[in-house]
Design an enzyme around this catalytic site. Structure first.
Site, short mmCIF file in Angstrom:
data_model
loop_
_atom_site.label_atom_id
_atom_site.label_comp_id
_atom_site.label_asym_id
_atom_site.label_seq_id
_atom_site.Cartn_x
_atom_site.Cartn_y
_atom_site.Cartn_z
N HIS A 110 9.90 -1.37 1.89
CA HIS A 110 9.89 -1.49 3.35
C HIS A 110 9.79 -2.96 3.73
CE1 HIS A 110 5.76 -0.81 1.94
NE2 HIS A 110 5.35 -1.59 2.92
N SER A 126 0.82 -1.22 0.00
CA SER A 126 0.00 0.00 0.00
C SER A 126 0.85 1.27 0.00
CB SER A 126 -0.95 0.01 1.21
OG SER A 126 -0.22 -0.01 2.42
P1 5GP Z 1 2.30 -2.36 2.98
O1 5GP Z 1 0.79 -2.39 3.05
O2 5GP Z 1 2.74 -1.44 1.85
O3 5GP Z 1 2.97 -3.67 2.94
O4 5GP Z 1 2.79 -1.71 4.34
C1 5GP Z 1 2.63 -0.36 4.62
C2 5GP Z 1 2.55 -0.24 6.12
O5 5GP Z 1 2.72 1.11 6.45
C3 5GP Z 1 1.20 -0.66 6.70
O6 5GP Z 1 1.41 -1.73 7.62
C4 5GP Z 1 0.68 0.60 7.37
O7 5GP Z 1 0.03 0.34 8.59
C5 5GP Z 1 1.94 1.41 7.56
N1 5GP Z 1 1.72 2.85 7.54
C6 5GP Z 1 0.99 3.55 6.63
N2 5GP Z 1 1.05 4.87 6.89
C7 5GP Z 1 1.84 5.00 7.99
C8 5GP Z 1 2.28 6.14 8.73
O8 5GP Z 1 1.96 7.29 8.45
N3 5GP Z 1 3.08 5.89 9.82
C9 5GP Z 1 3.46 4.61 10.16
N4 5GP Z 1 4.25 4.50 11.23
N5 5GP Z 1 3.06 3.53 9.47
C10 5GP Z 1 2.27 3.71 8.40
#
Ligand code: 5GP
Ligand code: ZN
Length: 112
Positions: free
Chosen positions: A98, A93
């Site tokens: 990361h 997302s």
């Molecule tokens: P993905 O969904 O891309 O694998 O992981 C993105 C992660 O970023 C998600 O687990 C989400 O909770 C985290 N995340 C999104 N926006 C923020 C933010 O503003 N601060 C922090 N600390 N985490 C975030």
């Protein structure tokens, strides 16, 4: 990239709950934790995803795995899962590379 959330967090423009920081990477707690321990480790340079790792930028990925090993040891964590979602279908997302580090509960396999 100025419009990238994690570039802004890496630059300090958006606050985060930091776990670790050096010149190459930042680790900070996920805002929506999926386990008792859930932090993210990001390169400070903008790499969109695992699918954009190349011979030119892969050194930071090795460094991040050294950091994960060091930080988990410092936290007393021996059992943990490292996840990197690549692409929307896999659940990515935020389009900045990361690694999720999750620990503190039983993990299931295969992941959902
Ligand atoms: P993905 O969904 O891309 O694998 O992981 C993105 C992660 O970023 C998600 O687990 C989400 O909770 C985290 N995340 C999104 N926006 C923020 C933010 O503003 N601060 C922090 N600390 N985490 C975030
Ligand atoms: Zn970025």
């Amino acid at each position: 990239m100025s419009d990238c959330l994690f570039c802004n967090i890496a630059a300090g423009g958006i606050p985060s709950n930091k776990v670790y920081e050096d010149d190459q990477c930042l680790a900070f707690h996920d805002i929506d934790p999926q386990a008792p321990t859930h932090f993210l480790v990001i390169p400070k340079t903008h790499i969109p995803s695992c699918g954009a790792v190349t011979a030119e930028n892969s050194a930071v990925v090795a460094h991040i795995f050294e950091v994960i090993s060091k930080v988990t040891k410092e936290l007393g964590i021996t059992d943990f899962r490292v996840v990197s979602n690549c692409g929307a279908q896999a659940g990515q997302s935020v389009a900045h590379l990361h690694f999720h580090v999750l620990a503190g509960r039983d993990m299931t396999w295969p992941p959902g």
